[in-house]
Design an enzyme around this catalytic site. Structure first.
Site, short mmCIF file in Angstrom:
data_model
loop_
_atom_site.label_atom_id
_atom_site.label_comp_id
_atom_site.label_asym_id
_atom_site.label_seq_id
_atom_site.Cartn_x
_atom_site.Cartn_y
_atom_site.Cartn_z
N SER A 13 -92.41 26.92 62.24
CA SER A 13 -92.45 25.85 63.24
C SER A 13 -91.08 25.38 63.70
O SER A 13 -90.96 24.63 64.66
CB SER A 13 -93.23 24.64 62.69
OG SER A 13 -92.57 24.10 61.56
N SER A 137 -83.04 34.59 52.21
CA SER A 137 -82.25 33.89 51.20
C SER A 137 -81.21 33.06 51.93
O SER A 137 -81.52 32.31 52.86
CB SER A 137 -81.62 34.90 50.24
OG SER A 137 -80.82 34.25 49.28
N TYR A 152 -80.40 24.52 44.99
CA TYR A 152 -80.74 25.33 46.16
C TYR A 152 -80.19 26.74 46.01
O TYR A 152 -80.91 27.73 46.25
CB TYR A 152 -80.19 24.68 47.43
CG TYR A 152 -80.40 25.51 48.67
CD1 TYR A 152 -81.64 25.59 49.28
CD2 TYR A 152 -79.33 26.21 49.25
CE1 TYR A 152 -81.84 26.37 50.41
CE2 TYR A 152 -79.52 26.99 50.38
CZ TYR A 152 -80.77 27.06 50.97
OH TYR A 152 -80.96 27.83 52.09
N LYS A 156 -82.11 30.49 45.78
CA LYS A 156 -81.80 31.62 46.66
C LYS A 156 -81.22 32.80 45.88
O LYS A 156 -81.40 33.95 46.27
CB LYS A 156 -80.85 31.17 47.78
CG LYS A 156 -81.50 30.16 48.74
CD LYS A 156 -82.77 30.71 49.36
CE LYS A 156 -83.33 29.79 50.43
NZ LYS A 156 -84.55 30.37 51.05
#
Length: 280
Positions: A13, A137, A152, A156
């Site tokens: 989106s 990633s 975070y 990843k």
């Protein structure tokens, strides 16, 4: 070569996901796209018709929700060729600040959501002996020297590792796997809602607060990467006979990757005599 493929794209989106979906539809591909907000997704996508676009409301951390979406895609379009695991969000806070719940939620979405999609898509790809899985990633999944981005980056880094193993596992079925590591691209990733900060911040972490300020005030809106060019390269890789396992996007990603590679080489050589002396 088949010039039209059936794509399944999560987190579609906004950001790179939305740009990718719009480019795919403009090129005549059939696209199933997921979002938590179906209305936002449907209004953001351009040039869609029921024949080529299937918007899906999906809770990425629910395997049942993901399974329903994959089955709906195969039922509508008659197959599945390319999966893009793009859904995810940023988390900016020091390792001490972030609670267990905040950290686990980031892993649930960025890592286990990706695994949910892979598990549900693989039977279809394996049965047809073809397909391509792209896991999005970040350069932060290869180079982690970013204060405040530890969790975070960890999510990843996990995506990097599982994609490398996935590539080795699915090769015998004629399926490709690519981990995509973008640098800074001019999307709304750094805008409100794209990056979450700790509920309980510790002001002692000056470098983390400065990173937060820079990302919100200086970097956001000034990212060097062009999303249109970035997703065009992903599409190009999907049609390459020998696609890369690692696809870095952006000059900044390229440069930071070599900073990491050179640092590893330096550590390896500096400690080589001791490293190799630890055997029997």
């Amino acid at each position: 070569m088949n010039t039209r493929k059936i794509w399944f794209v999560t987190g579609a989106s906004k950001g790179l996901g939305l740009t990718l979906v719009n480019q795919l539809l403009a090129q005549g591909h059939q696209v199933a796209a997921t979002s938590r907000n179906l209305e936002e997704l449907s209004s953001a996508v351009q040039g869609a018709t029921p024949e080529n676009f299937l918007p899906l409301s999906v809770d990425i951390v629910s395997e049942k929700s993901v399974a329903t979406a994959i089955e709906a895609t195969v039922s509508r379009f008659g197959g599945l060729d390319v999966v893009v695991n793009n859904a995810g969000y940023g988390l900016l806070g020091s390792l001490e600040e972030l609670s267990d719940a905040e950290s686990r939620t980031n892993f649930d979405v960025n890592v286990f959501g990706t695994l949910n999609v892979i598990r549900q898509a693989m039977p279809h790809l394996r049965n047809q002996q073809s397909g391509h899985i792209f896991n999005i990633s970040s350069i932060g999944g290869f180079y982690g020297n970013f204060p405040g981005w530890g969790i975070y980056c960890a999510t990843k880094f996990a995506v990097q590792g599982l994609t490398e193993s996935l590539s080795a596992e699915v090769k015998e079925f004629g399926i490709h796997a690519t981990v995509v590591s973008p640098g800074y691209f001019r999307t709304n990733f750094l805008a409100a809602g794209g990056v979450v900060t700790p509920q309980n911040q510790l002001e002692a972490y000056a470098a983390v607060r400065e990173s937060e300020r820079q990302h919100q005030e200086s970097i956001n809106g000034n990212q060097p990467g062009d999303p249109e060019k970035g997703v065009a390269l992903i599409i190009e890789a999907a049609f390459d006979e020998n696609p890369p396992l690692h696809l870095f996007l952006g000059q900044d990603a390229y440069d930071m990757a070599y900073v990491k590679i050179d640092a590893i080489k330096s550590d390896l050589e500096s400690w080589k005599s001791k490293t190799v002396s630890t055997g029997f």
